[in-house]
Design a protein around this motif. Structure first.
Motif, short mmCIF file in Angstrom:
data_model
loop_
_atom_site.label_atom_id
_atom_site.label_comp_id
_atom_site.label_asym_id
_atom_site.label_seq_id
_atom_site.Cartn_x
_atom_site.Cartn_y
_atom_site.Cartn_z
N ALA A 37 -4.32 1.02 -6.80
CA ALA A 37 -3.28 1.94 -7.28
C ALA A 37 -3.47 2.33 -8.75
O ALA A 37 -3.29 3.49 -9.12
N LYS A 38 -3.85 1.37 -9.58
CA LYS A 38 -4.03 1.66 -11.00
C LYS A 38 -5.13 2.68 -11.22
O LYS A 38 -5.05 3.52 -12.12
N LEU B 280 3.11 4.26 -6.87
CA LEU B 280 1.82 3.62 -7.14
C LEU B 280 1.94 2.50 -8.16
O LEU B 280 1.16 1.54 -8.14
N GLU B 281 2.93 2.59 -9.04
CA GLU B 281 3.10 1.56 -10.07
C GLU B 281 3.40 0.19 -9.49
O GLU B 281 3.08 -0.83 -10.10
N ARG C 170 -2.74 -1.07 -3.64
CA ARG C 170 -3.69 0.00 -3.36
C ARG C 170 -2.93 1.25 -2.95
O ARG C 170 -1.75 1.19 -2.61
N GLY C 171 -3.63 2.38 -3.00
CA GLY C 171 -3.01 3.63 -2.63
C GLY C 171 -3.92 4.51 -1.80
O GLY C 171 -5.16 4.36 -1.84
N ALA D 180 2.31 -0.73 -6.38
CA ALA D 180 1.40 -0.95 -5.26
C ALA D 180 0.14 -1.70 -5.68
O ALA D 180 -0.26 -1.69 -6.85
N VAL E 136 0.86 -1.18 0.00
CA VAL E 136 0.00 0.00 0.00
C VAL E 136 0.90 1.23 0.00
O VAL E 136 1.77 1.38 0.86
N THR E 137 0.71 2.09 -0.99
CA THR E 137 1.52 3.29 -1.13
C THR E 137 0.72 4.51 -0.70
O THR E 137 -0.43 4.68 -1.12
N THR F 159 -8.84 7.03 -1.78
CA THR F 159 -8.21 5.72 -1.67
C THR F 159 -8.86 4.79 -2.69
O THR F 159 -10.08 4.85 -2.90
#
Length: 246
Positions: free
Chosen positions: A225-226, A205-206, A210-211, A208, A37-38, A222
């Motif tokens: 990530a994509k 994020l690339e 999720r972000g 991860a 998770v980023t 939230t």
């Protein structure tokens, strides 16, 4: 459906800061087992404070921090470490006057079995072969990227279940940014859950699952990530991305 057992770390309505200064305002956050998770956002948005609140370094004013369902709010850092949470701060994360080998030994200071320490060190050299050739050199003589890899390796010597990384690519060359983030993915593939605070939003994020986007101490967004990377408004407003997928 997400069940409690899937959540390695969770914050609930977290309000935290330093002294009388409140930085986080009701942050709800979680990371599932074996996720990356980023956490991204503008400077001063509270990204590093989130990690420090989880670790008991920043003061939790209200709300909760849970680790594997257990309340660890404002617990001492050494106890949190023994529970299985590793931490790599952005700066001062190695002992420059010690060799690479000695730094790794410091990461295993609680282990009395010398053979076990050697075994774990060999595991680190498998993940970070760049450090093997440097094992007898002082950490002060390493490049910035090599220092970050040593800092991660030292944290992993304790075999944490979760690893919190605070801007591991800060001030690194593009070559080392890519290499360090590749190592983060390799660490996750060994079974370690990762929380990554990263100023380079796109790169972070690339890799991860999720972000979270933090803005002025609050979760602004939230998603997978994509989805964050491809969201034109979020990218433009908060992450410095020029457009969807930029």
């Amino acid at each position: 459906m997400i069940v409690m057992a899937d959540k390695v770390i969770e914050t609930i309505d977290l309000v935290a800061g330093y002294g009388k200064m409140v930085i986080l305002h009701g942050v709800n956050f979680y990371v599932l087992r074996n996720e990356i998770v980023t956490v991204v956002g503008p400077n001063g948005s509270g990204k590093s404070t989130l990690l420090k609140a989880i670790l008991g370094i920043a003061k939790v004013i209200s709300g909760k921090v849970l680790y594997e369902g257990k309340d660890i709010t404002n617990e001492r850092l050494d106890r949190i470490s023994r529970m299985g949470i590793g931490y790599v701060p952005q700066t001062d994360n190695v002992f420059p006057s010690l060799t690479v080998r000695e730094n790794l030994e410091m990461g295993a200071y609680t282990i009395k079995d010398k053979d076990e320490v050697e075994k774990r060190m060999e595991e680190m050299f498998e993940i970070f072969p760049e450090l093997r050739a440097r094992k007898d050199q002082l950490a002060a003589n390493l490049s910035g990227g090599e220092r970050q890899m040593l800092a991660m390796a030292r944290a992993l010597m304790a075999r944490p279940k979760a690893l919190l990384l605070d801007e591991p690519t800060a001030a690194l060359s593009p070559k080392y940014v890519d290499l360090v983030l590749m190592k983060v993915k390799e660490i996750r593939d060994t079974g370690v859950t990762i929380v990554l605070v990263e100023q380079n939003a796109k790169k972070g994020l690339e890799i991860a699952d999720r972000g979270y986007v933090l803005v002025t101490g609050r979760v602004a967004y939230t998603a997978p990530a994509k989805e964050i990377l491809s969201h034109p408004e979020i990218g433009k407003l908060y992450l410095g991305l020029k457009g969807a997928g930029a």
